[in-house]
Design a protein around this motif. Sequence first.
Motif, PDB file in Angstrom:
ATOM      1  N   THR A  77       0.732  -1.084  -0.005  1.00  0.00           N
ATOM      2  CA  THR A  77       0.018   0.048   0.068  1.00  0.00           C
ATOM      3  C   THR A  77       0.997   1.143  -0.046  1.00  0.00           C
ATOM      4  O   THR A  77       0.578   2.165  -0.866  1.00  0.00           O
ATOM      5  CB  THR A  77      -0.807   0.090   1.179  1.00  0.00           C
ATOM      6  OG1 THR A  77      -1.667  -1.265   0.918  1.00  0.00           O
ATOM      7  CG2 THR A  77      -1.917   1.212   1.302  1.00  0.00           C
ATOM      8  N   ARG A 128       0.786   3.901  -3.047  1.00  0.00           N
ATOM      9  CA  ARG A 128       0.279   5.207  -2.946  1.00  0.00           C
ATOM     10  C   ARG A 128       1.531   6.231  -3.231  1.00  0.00           C
ATOM     11  O   ARG A 128       1.173   7.586  -3.391  1.00  0.00           O
ATOM     12  CB  ARG A 128      -0.284   5.613  -1.356  1.00  0.00           C
ATOM     13  CG  ARG A 128       0.686   5.683  -0.425  1.00  0.00           C
ATOM     14  CD  ARG A 128       0.176   5.731   1.125  1.00  0.00           C
ATOM     15  NE  ARG A 128       0.730   5.665   2.189  1.00  0.00           N
ATOM     16  CZ  ARG A 128       0.667   5.555   3.238  1.00  0.00           C
ATOM     17  NH1 ARG A 128      -0.700   5.161   3.608  1.00  0.00           N
ATOM     18  NH2 ARG A 128       1.439   5.330   4.260  1.00  0.00           N
ATOM     19  N   LEU A 164      -3.005  10.500   3.936  1.00  0.00           N
ATOM     20  CA  LEU A 164      -2.779   9.151   4.259  1.00  0.00           C
ATOM     21  C   LEU A 164      -1.202   8.792   4.115  1.00  0.00           C
ATOM     22  O   LEU A 164      -0.954   7.654   5.046  1.00  0.00           O
ATOM     23  CB  LEU A 164      -3.442   8.101   3.281  1.00  0.00           C
ATOM     24  CG  LEU A 164      -5.109   8.172   3.602  1.00  0.00           C
ATOM     25  CD1 LEU A 164      -5.832   7.553   2.247  1.00  0.00           C
ATOM     26  CD2 LEU A 164      -5.397   7.518   5.182  1.00  0.00           C
ATOM     27  N   MET A 205      -5.720  10.374  10.888  1.00  0.00           N
ATOM     28  CA  MET A 205      -6.916   9.490  10.730  1.00  0.00           C
ATOM     29  C   MET A 205      -8.143   9.520  11.295  1.00  0.00           C
ATOM     30  O   MET A 205      -9.157   9.568  10.962  1.00  0.00           O
ATOM     31  CB  MET A 205      -5.932   8.310  10.870  1.00  0.00           C
ATOM     32  CG  MET A 205      -5.783   7.195  10.025  1.00  0.00           C
ATOM     33  SD  MET A 205      -5.758   7.938   8.358  1.00  0.00           S
ATOM     34  CE  MET A 205      -4.268   8.937   8.309  1.00  0.00           C
ATOM     35  N   ALA A 229      -9.253  12.412  12.611  1.00  0.00           N
ATOM     36  CA  ALA A 229      -9.857  13.402  12.111  1.00  0.00           C
ATOM     37  C   ALA A 229     -10.693  12.893  11.048  1.00  0.00           C
ATOM     38  O   ALA A 229     -12.057  13.460  11.152  1.00  0.00           O
ATOM     39  CB  ALA A 229      -8.884  14.573  11.591  1.00  0.00           C
ATOM     40  N   ILE A 230     -10.414  12.141  10.070  1.00  0.00           N
ATOM     41  CA  ILE A 230     -11.180  11.745   8.829  1.00  0.00           C
ATOM     42  C   ILE A 230     -12.390  10.972   9.667  1.00  0.00           C
ATOM     43  O   ILE A 230     -13.513  11.103   9.217  1.00  0.00           O
ATOM     44  CB  ILE A 230     -10.467  10.890   8.081  1.00  0.00           C
ATOM     45  CG1 ILE A 230      -9.473  11.710   7.521  1.00  0.00           C
ATOM     46  CG2 ILE A 230     -11.330  10.064   7.046  1.00  0.00           C
ATOM     47  CD1 ILE A 230      -8.294  10.823   6.369  1.00  0.00           C
ATOM     48  N   LEU A 246     -11.096   4.506   0.967  1.00  0.00           N
ATOM     49  CA  LEU A 246      -9.936   4.811   1.566  1.00  0.00           C
ATOM     50  C   LEU A 246      -8.911   3.783   1.190  1.00  0.00           C
ATOM     51  O   LEU A 246      -7.698   4.451   1.223  1.00  0.00           O
ATOM     52  CB  LEU A 246     -10.168   4.688   3.186  1.00  0.00           C
ATOM     53  CG  LEU A 246     -11.087   5.801   3.592  1.00  0.00           C
ATOM     54  CD1 LEU A 246     -11.598   5.578   4.944  1.00  0.00           C
ATOM     55  CD2 LEU A 246     -10.181   7.111   3.681  1.00  0.00           C
ATOM     56  N   ARG A 247      -9.226   2.586   1.154  1.00  0.00           N
ATOM     57  CA  ARG A 247      -7.843   1.721   0.911  1.00  0.00           C
ATOM     58  C   ARG A 247      -7.479   2.123  -0.541  1.00  0.00           C
ATOM     59  O   ARG A 247      -5.846   2.086  -0.884  1.00  0.00           O
ATOM     60  CB  ARG A 247      -8.373   0.187   0.881  1.00  0.00           C
ATOM     61  CG  ARG A 247      -7.475  -0.710   1.404  1.00  0.00           C
ATOM     62  CD  ARG A 247      -8.048  -2.150   1.856  1.00  0.00           C
ATOM     63  NE  ARG A 247      -8.518  -2.783   0.316  1.00  0.00           N
ATOM     64  CZ  ARG A 247      -7.773  -3.262  -0.611  1.00  0.00           C
ATOM     65  NH1 ARG A 247      -6.548  -3.080  -0.550  1.00  0.00           N
ATOM     66  NH2 ARG A 247      -8.426  -3.835  -1.384  1.00  0.00           N
ATOM     67  N   ALA A 301      -4.942   4.313   2.250  1.00  0.00           N
ATOM     68  CA  ALA A 301      -4.947   3.709   3.517  1.00  0.00           C
ATOM     69  C   ALA A 301      -4.497   2.362   3.655  1.00  0.00           C
ATOM     70  O   ALA A 301      -4.782   1.620   3.062  1.00  0.00           O
ATOM     71  CB  ALA A 301      -6.511   4.098   4.060  1.00  0.00           C
ATOM     72  N   THR A 302      -3.566   2.135   4.541  1.00  0.00           N
ATOM     73  CA  THR A 302      -2.970   0.942   4.847  1.00  0.00           C
ATOM     74  C   THR A 302      -3.832   0.231   5.930  1.00  0.00           C
ATOM     75  O   THR A 302      -4.718   0.825   6.546  1.00  0.00           O
ATOM     76  CB  THR A 302      -1.501   0.976   5.425  1.00  0.00           C
ATOM     77  OG1 THR A 302      -1.572   1.774   6.616  1.00  0.00           O
ATOM     78  CG2 THR A 302      -0.444   1.761   4.544  1.00  0.00           C
ATOM     79  N   PRO A 343      -3.213  -1.015   8.933  1.00  0.00           N
ATOM     80  CA  PRO A 343      -3.390  -0.246  10.080  1.00  0.00           C
ATOM     81  C   PRO A 343      -3.944   1.020  10.245  1.00  0.00           C
ATOM     82  O   PRO A 343      -4.468   1.406  11.321  1.00  0.00           O
ATOM     83  CB  PRO A 343      -1.721  -0.132  10.491  1.00  0.00           C
ATOM     84  CG  PRO A 343      -1.124  -1.128   9.765  1.00  0.00           C
ATOM     85  CD  PRO A 343      -1.834  -1.397   8.573  1.00  0.00           C
ATOM     86  N   GLN A 344      -3.764   1.927   9.217  1.00  0.00           N
ATOM     87  CA  GLN A 344      -4.445   3.135   9.334  1.00  0.00           C
ATOM     88  C   GLN A 344      -6.066   2.920   9.376  1.00  0.00           C
ATOM     89  O   GLN A 344      -6.777   3.635  10.101  1.00  0.00           O
ATOM     90  CB  GLN A 344      -4.111   3.872   7.965  1.00  0.00           C
ATOM     91  CG  GLN A 344      -2.887   4.440   8.140  1.00  0.00           C
ATOM     92  CD  GLN A 344      -2.479   5.403   6.774  1.00  0.00           C
ATOM     93  OE1 GLN A 344      -2.757   4.861   5.683  1.00  0.00           O
ATOM     94  NE2 GLN A 344      -2.018   6.320   7.062  1.00  0.00           N
ATOM     95  N   ARG A 355      -6.967   1.888  12.759  1.00  0.00           N
ATOM     96  CA  ARG A 355      -7.070   3.139  13.715  1.00  0.00           C
ATOM     97  C   ARG A 355      -8.199   4.148  13.571  1.00  0.00           C
ATOM     98  O   ARG A 355      -8.891   4.271  14.501  1.00  0.00           O
ATOM     99  CB  ARG A 355      -5.694   4.098  13.581  1.00  0.00           C
ATOM    100  CG  ARG A 355      -4.699   3.575  14.401  1.00  0.00           C
ATOM    101  CD  ARG A 355      -3.332   4.627  14.427  1.00  0.00           C
ATOM    102  NE  ARG A 355      -2.984   5.198  13.227  1.00  0.00           N
ATOM    103  CZ  ARG A 355      -1.993   4.429  12.599  1.00  0.00           C
ATOM    104  NH1 ARG A 355      -1.415   3.431  13.248  1.00  0.00           N
ATOM    105  NH2 ARG A 355      -1.558   4.837  11.457  1.00  0.00           N
ATOM    106  N   MET A 356      -8.933   3.878  12.249  1.00  0.00           N
ATOM    107  CA  MET A 356     -10.166   4.901  12.197  1.00  0.00           C
ATOM    108  C   MET A 356     -11.215   4.202  12.667  1.00  0.00           C
ATOM    109  O   MET A 356     -12.023   4.821  13.206  1.00  0.00           O
ATOM    110  CB  MET A 356     -10.229   4.752  10.516  1.00  0.00           C
ATOM    111  CG  MET A 356      -9.838   6.200   9.967  1.00  0.00           C
ATOM    112  SD  MET A 356      -9.984   6.380   8.252  1.00  0.00           S
ATOM    113  CE  MET A 356      -8.455   6.006   7.457  1.00  0.00           C
TER     114      MET A 356
END
Lengths: 241, 412
Positions: free
Chosen positions: A80, A84, A112, B1, B3-4, B88-89, B93-94, B96-97, B100-101
């Motif tokens: 990822t 990105r 991100l 993250m 925040a989103i 998001l992916r 977005a990874t 782990p991200q 967290r979200m």
Amino acid sequence: MTDAVRVESLYKTYDTGTPVTALDGVSAAFEAGTFTAVMGPSGSGKSTLLQCAAGLDRPSAGRVFLGGAELTATGDTAMTKFRRERAGFVFQDYNLLPALTVEQNVVLPLRLARRRADRGRAREVLGTLGLAERAGELPERLSGGQRQRVAVARALVGRPAVIFADEPTGALDLRSAREVLALLRTTVRDFGRTVIMVTHDPMAAAYADTVLFLADGRLAGQLSAPTAEAVAAHLTELVAA
Amino acid sequence: MIAIALRTLRHRPGGFAATFLSAFLGAALLMAFASLLDTAAGADEASAESLGTTASVAGGWCLVIVVFAVTSTLSLAVRQRGDQFAVLRRAGATGPQLRRMIVGEAVAVAVLAAGVAVPVGLAGGRVLLGLLKDTGQVADGVGYAFGPVALAAGFGVTLIGAVIAGFATSRRTSRMGVKRERPRARRIAAGLFLGAAAGCAVLTATVMDGKGIDAMQTAGQAGIWGSLGLALLAPELLRLTGTSVRLASAVMPVTLFSGIATGTVYMQGIEDDAAAGQIQPDYARDIQTLNYVVVGMITVFVAIMLVNTLIAATVHRRREFAQLRLAGATRGQVTAMVAAEALRVTVTGILAGSAASLFTILPFGSARAGEIWPSASIAPYAVIAAIAVLLTATATLGTTRRSIRGPALPQA
Ligand SMILES: Nc1ncnc2c1ncn2[C@@H]1O[C@H](COP(=O)(O)OP(=O)(O)O)[C@@H](O)[C@H]1O
Ligand SMILES: [Mg+2]
């Protein structure tokens, strides 16, 4: 010439009860600074090829190289992070987050990636696409063509080497479709980016330098400097075969 | 993250209504019971012991149900937004991200719910103390206290539940490639719960035999673990009856409700019969009251979970309904089809719940009354089954009717 993207013997099988082979040994190279269209009948594996080449999904077998480095050799998170940095995406259904404003959607990939969410850069890209005044609005207030331009802005904002687009004009009226295609064309010609675009529309494919044809998960021909008529003729043959 | 995540929450808070509601009710209940421990700190010894028993017995399993309800509503809220996480992916977005979200959202909802629950928990604890005073369990002079234990229990459990639920849900969402549900973890958990149920049942029939009303503790737990275990096996149970596995999330709450309600009501019935004419420990009345409070609370939680899952399932099928109508099905025919499915869900849930309730009823009957099969009336069981049918029917038909109202046009 270096290849921006190269795939080697890609296989992809979806295992949903009865296994479906979506890719059946596809090898292809996409030169840097070129615009390639991928065409084929519905279900021929176009989206699957794009997703595997872009690192959005993993092939069942085969290798994917993005900018010379092997994408398929890394784990999910590394893959990822890698993509990105180097890839931007445009999809048929825009893929904007409804809760974020136009500008927030555009800088999303930067945030991100924890790159500095440069407002100046976002404004610049939105300005180029004629969306400067809409930066603070939510996507639901925009027309389909405008939403797709926001998606293109998001794909361009991180200055990626490759832009992957899956039926980017599939939901647009003729005029908006032409605008989006011209934009993609410009990013290749003026900024040296590489664009790989799946489409079923011969008119859209005619904007590309090369057209690759897929049928039943395999390559089924290639056209250089395509015209809409030549593309349509080749497609008709494929469907008849 | 984060925040989103928060912006998304604010944009469409409706998706989290059920999570909020179950976390709110759960936190309020936990605070009410835990405040009895705060109260006990300033009470005489006898009063303190009674307060402690009440708090730990009711509060303990309350915790299990709250965690279960929060987990199930939260995972549904996340699954419904699967397309957003896909966006998001794709935007980079990874895993782990994303995790967290999702956990961030869950924690935000939980903190808010627990905060709003403070005044309700405070009032509820006062009512509980009043009950205990009325039955003479606690001395009249004991003053009510709502302090650190109540706050820690209310916020702590809700938060921990949300974090666990967030992690569990995000593991599935953030993985790359085709996501298929992995039933192994679920089956292992079901096996553990059923094992705990069997253990409690055996304990009740052996160690607790002759211990009178105290056998209720292990017997009640046996039924709760059994209901949870069978609820987790809902997909397998549905497959047995040839019904679409998609409705499994609706079978769960029906199983929990009918299992715990049947077990508790019959256990109390056996106790009442056995106690007639005997000298009872003076907390018997409290326990009776608590048992009925428990059944009432379970009903409320189950109603939330059931309505939530059924609404989600029905909304998800809007397109299918629209196609049926375009193909010429009348509104009545669509409704009849959905009603038949709802009936199968309810029957499966009630049967599973009945089986689970035996974990409570059989050993308790053996320990308390010396007979395994209770010589009790079927009436309470019929009432419980009727409530289950009513809840399912109302939720399903209400949401179906709303989603097929109007002309048979394809919907986006
Ligand atoms: N997530 C998936 N699960 C199962 N099968 C899939 C999935 N995605 C695609 N397929 C199947 O793989 C084949 C190729 O699909 P796709 O790549 O989407 O084709 P195209 O984009 O050319 O229409 C089709 O038969 C499709 O049904
Ligand atoms: Mg496609």
